[in-house]
Design a protein around this motif. Structure first.
Motif, PDB file in Angstrom:
ATOM      1  N   LYS A 215      39.766  37.896  40.116  1.00  0.00           N
ATOM      2  CA  LYS A 215      39.719  39.312  40.508  1.00  0.00           C
ATOM      3  C   LYS A 215      40.217  39.486  41.942  1.00  0.00           C
ATOM      4  N   GLU A 216      39.835  38.584  42.822  1.00  0.00           N
ATOM      5  CA  GLU A 216      40.262  38.695  44.219  1.00  0.00           C
ATOM      6  C   GLU A 216      41.790  38.551  44.329  1.00  0.00           C
ATOM      7  N   TYR A 217      42.341  37.566  43.612  1.00  0.00           N
ATOM      8  CA  TYR A 217      43.800  37.383  43.664  1.00  0.00           C
ATOM      9  C   TYR A 217      44.508  38.630  43.141  1.00  0.00           C
ATOM     10  N   VAL A 218      44.009  39.164  42.036  1.00  0.00           N
ATOM     11  CA  VAL A 218      44.639  40.335  41.422  1.00  0.00           C
ATOM     12  C   VAL A 218      44.599  41.538  42.376  1.00  0.00           C
ATOM     13  N   LEU A 219      43.461  41.739  43.029  1.00  0.00           N
ATOM     14  CA  LEU A 219      43.347  42.877  43.954  1.00  0.00           C
ATOM     15  C   LEU A 219      44.254  42.698  45.171  1.00  0.00           C
ATOM     16  N   ILE A 220      44.359  41.464  45.669  1.00  0.00           N
ATOM     17  CA  ILE A 220      45.276  41.211  46.793  1.00  0.00           C
ATOM     18  C   ILE A 220      46.712  41.491  46.354  1.00  0.00           C
ATOM     19  N   PHE A 221      47.043  41.036  45.147  1.00  0.00           N
ATOM     20  CA  PHE A 221      48.394  41.260  44.620  1.00  0.00           C
ATOM     21  C   PHE A 221      48.670  42.753  44.459  1.00  0.00           C
ATOM     22  N   GLN A 222      47.659  43.486  44.028  1.00  0.00           N
ATOM     23  CA  GLN A 222      47.815  44.933  43.865  1.00  0.00           C
ATOM     24  C   GLN A 222      48.071  45.596  45.217  1.00  0.00           C
ATOM     25  N   VAL A 223      47.305  45.196  46.210  1.00  0.00           N
ATOM     26  CA  VAL A 223      47.438  45.809  47.548  1.00  0.00           C
ATOM     27  C   VAL A 223      48.805  45.506  48.159  1.00  0.00           C
ATOM     28  N   THR A 224      49.293  44.265  47.972  1.00  0.00           N
ATOM     29  CA  THR A 224      50.527  43.853  48.651  1.00  0.00           C
ATOM     30  C   THR A 224      51.801  44.221  47.882  1.00  0.00           C
ATOM     31  N   ALA A 225      51.713  44.315  46.546  1.00  0.00           N
ATOM     32  CA  ALA A 225      52.959  44.482  45.777  1.00  0.00           C
ATOM     33  C   ALA A 225      52.961  45.670  44.826  1.00  0.00           C
ATOM     34  N   PHE A 226      51.882  45.867  44.069  1.00  0.00           N
ATOM     35  CA  PHE A 226      51.872  46.914  43.041  1.00  0.00           C
ATOM     36  C   PHE A 226      50.638  47.802  43.186  1.00  0.00           C
ATOM     37  N   PRO A 227      50.666  48.743  44.146  1.00  0.00           N
ATOM     38  CA  PRO A 227      49.469  49.567  44.415  1.00  0.00           C
ATOM     39  C   PRO A 227      49.031  50.426  43.234  1.00  0.00           C
ATOM     40  N   THR A 228      49.964  50.772  42.339  1.00  0.00           N
ATOM     41  CA  THR A 228      49.589  51.667  41.232  1.00  0.00           C
ATOM     42  C   THR A 228      49.208  50.914  39.957  1.00  0.00           C
ATOM     43  N   ALA A 229      49.336  49.595  39.982  1.00  0.00           N
ATOM     44  CA  ALA A 229      49.039  48.811  38.775  1.00  0.00           C
ATOM     45  C   ALA A 229      47.539  48.748  38.520  1.00  0.00           C
ATOM     46  N   ASN A 230      47.174  48.632  37.250  1.00  0.00           N
ATOM     47  CA  ASN A 230      45.762  48.486  36.880  1.00  0.00           C
ATOM     48  C   ASN A 230      45.362  47.020  37.067  1.00  0.00           C
ATOM     49  N   PRO A 231      44.458  46.727  37.986  1.00  0.00           N
ATOM     50  CA  PRO A 231      44.142  45.313  38.254  1.00  0.00           C
ATOM     51  C   PRO A 231      43.503  44.596  37.072  1.00  0.00           C
ATOM     52  N   MET A 232      42.730  45.319  36.255  1.00  0.00           N
ATOM     53  CA  MET A 232      42.040  44.648  35.160  1.00  0.00           C
ATOM     54  C   MET A 232      42.997  44.207  34.053  1.00  0.00           C
TER      55      MET A 232
END
Length: 359
Positions: free
Chosen positions: A101-118
């Motif tokens: 979950k932490e990796y996914v949220l970091i990836f969302q913040v840095t690359a894909f802000p609109t993506a659904n992390p789950m």
């Protein structure tokens, strides 16, 4: 003929399990809690891990390579052992899910802000599941490929040599830090993963120099952490370093290639291979532990149920701060197991030896 793990396999597994999402924030943690030249504390942490590995080596020698589950079950009744297994399995499985979950949220913040992390986390968990059910030998083979997919990035650190300021490695040591005890704990959490060596005993070749490999893996992880932290301490001022949440990711943004823009997103994506092995190993350990209770169930079923439970739980922390707090709580358990399990097992094996000598 049943496959067995050699020293090289143990080296790769331990190193890939240790170095995960912790590396992204490690320089900030060293700066925030220990101030100037806080990177020196990595030496202390690596030494503590080496001592912990020595305790695990004692278990290996005294138990003659026997599975830790067999050691527990030969000495303690099931009504005591099974709840203990459930607690360990829950902590390890949650560690795997929260790291994902932490990796996914970091990836969302840095690359894909609109993506659904789950959704991204579901894909990552599915990959982990498919690898886990193939068994430890398939995990080792995948790790061997993955390590070469990420190690090529190590020389990129040389591109910062001209930007490092020697004045930032001041003669002040561990000043402007705070809460050193908490700092040690946070730094130590980046080294965890080696404790899963306890579960590898039945899969190791008899003549393997198991603990030489484990120590070499710990030294290699330490050198990797040290190099990254030294670069960050020379590249950023102390005050800047304290403010940047993930200095390693920020550092990637300064790398420029003539043929590609925003290379940091591509470079960061490669790190998923490291994180994936950390996730896989914690879930594998949890599933192995749960299967000792439900021996009639297939390993794939146990893994599916275990991962599904912690996947649902991982919905609860929604943002990075919350995930970090949850992960800190679970890390307390991992830390306790890393030291407590070998000490407890040494106690049991010493008692068994004493009984045999006095029969």
């Amino acid at each position: 003929m049943k496959e067995k793990l050699g020293g090289f396999h143990v080296f790769i597994l331990i190193h890939m399990t240790q170095v995960g999402v912790g590396i992204f924030a490690l320089p900030r943690v060293a700066a925030e809690y220990f101030g100037y030249n806080g990177w020196l504390m990595l030496v202390v942490i690596a030494a503590i891990v080496a001592f912990n590995l020595y305790l695990i080596w004692l278990v290996w020698k005294m138990g003659k390579g026997e599975s830790i589950f067999v050691i527990f079950e030969n000495c303690l009744p099931k009504w005591m052992v099974y709840p203990f297994y459930m607690i360990i399995a829950l902590a390890w499985s949650l560690s795997g899910s929260l790291v994902a979950k932490e990796y996914v949220l970091i990836f969302q913040v840095t690359a894909f802000p609109t993506a659904n992390p789950m959704i991204f986390m579901f894909v990552l968990s599915l990959l982990a599941y498919l690898l886990i059910i193939k068994g430890i030998y398939a995990i080792v083979k995948a790790s061997t490929v993955f390590i070469f997919l990420v190690l090529w990035m190590a020389p990129l650190g040389a591109t910062f040599i001209n930007d490092l300021k020697l004045s930032r490695y001041t003669h002040y040591f561990l000043q402007e830090g705070k809460e050193h005890g908490m700092g040690l704990f946070n730094l130590y959490s980046s080294f965890l993963g080696y404790e899963l060596l306890l579960l590898l005993f039945p899969y190791i070749q008899a003549k393997t120099r198991l603990f030489t490999s484990a120590h070499l893996a710990n030294i290699f992880s330490f050198l990797m952490y040290l190099s990254v932290t030294l670069i960050c301490f020379g590249f950023y001022s102390l005050q800047q370093l304290k403010l940047i949440m993930f200095p390693c990711i920020d550092l990637l943004a300064y790398i420029r290639f003539p043929f590609i823009e925003r290379a940091e997103n591509g470079l960061f994506s490669f790190l998923v291979f490291r994180v994936l092995i950390t996730i896989v190993m914690y879930h594998w350990a949890a599933s192995l532990t749960v299967q000792r209770i439900f021996k009639n169930k297939k390993f794939a079923q146990v893994t599916l149920y275990t991962m599904a439970v912690t996947f649902v739980v991982s919905f609860m922390p929604g943002v990075l701060d919350e995930v970090g707090k949850w992960l800190s709580i679970v890390t307390y358990f991992d830390f306790a197991f890393a030291f407590g399990l070998p000490i407890f097992l040494i106690g049991i094996l010493s008692l068994q030896r004493w009984r045999q000598q006095h029969v």
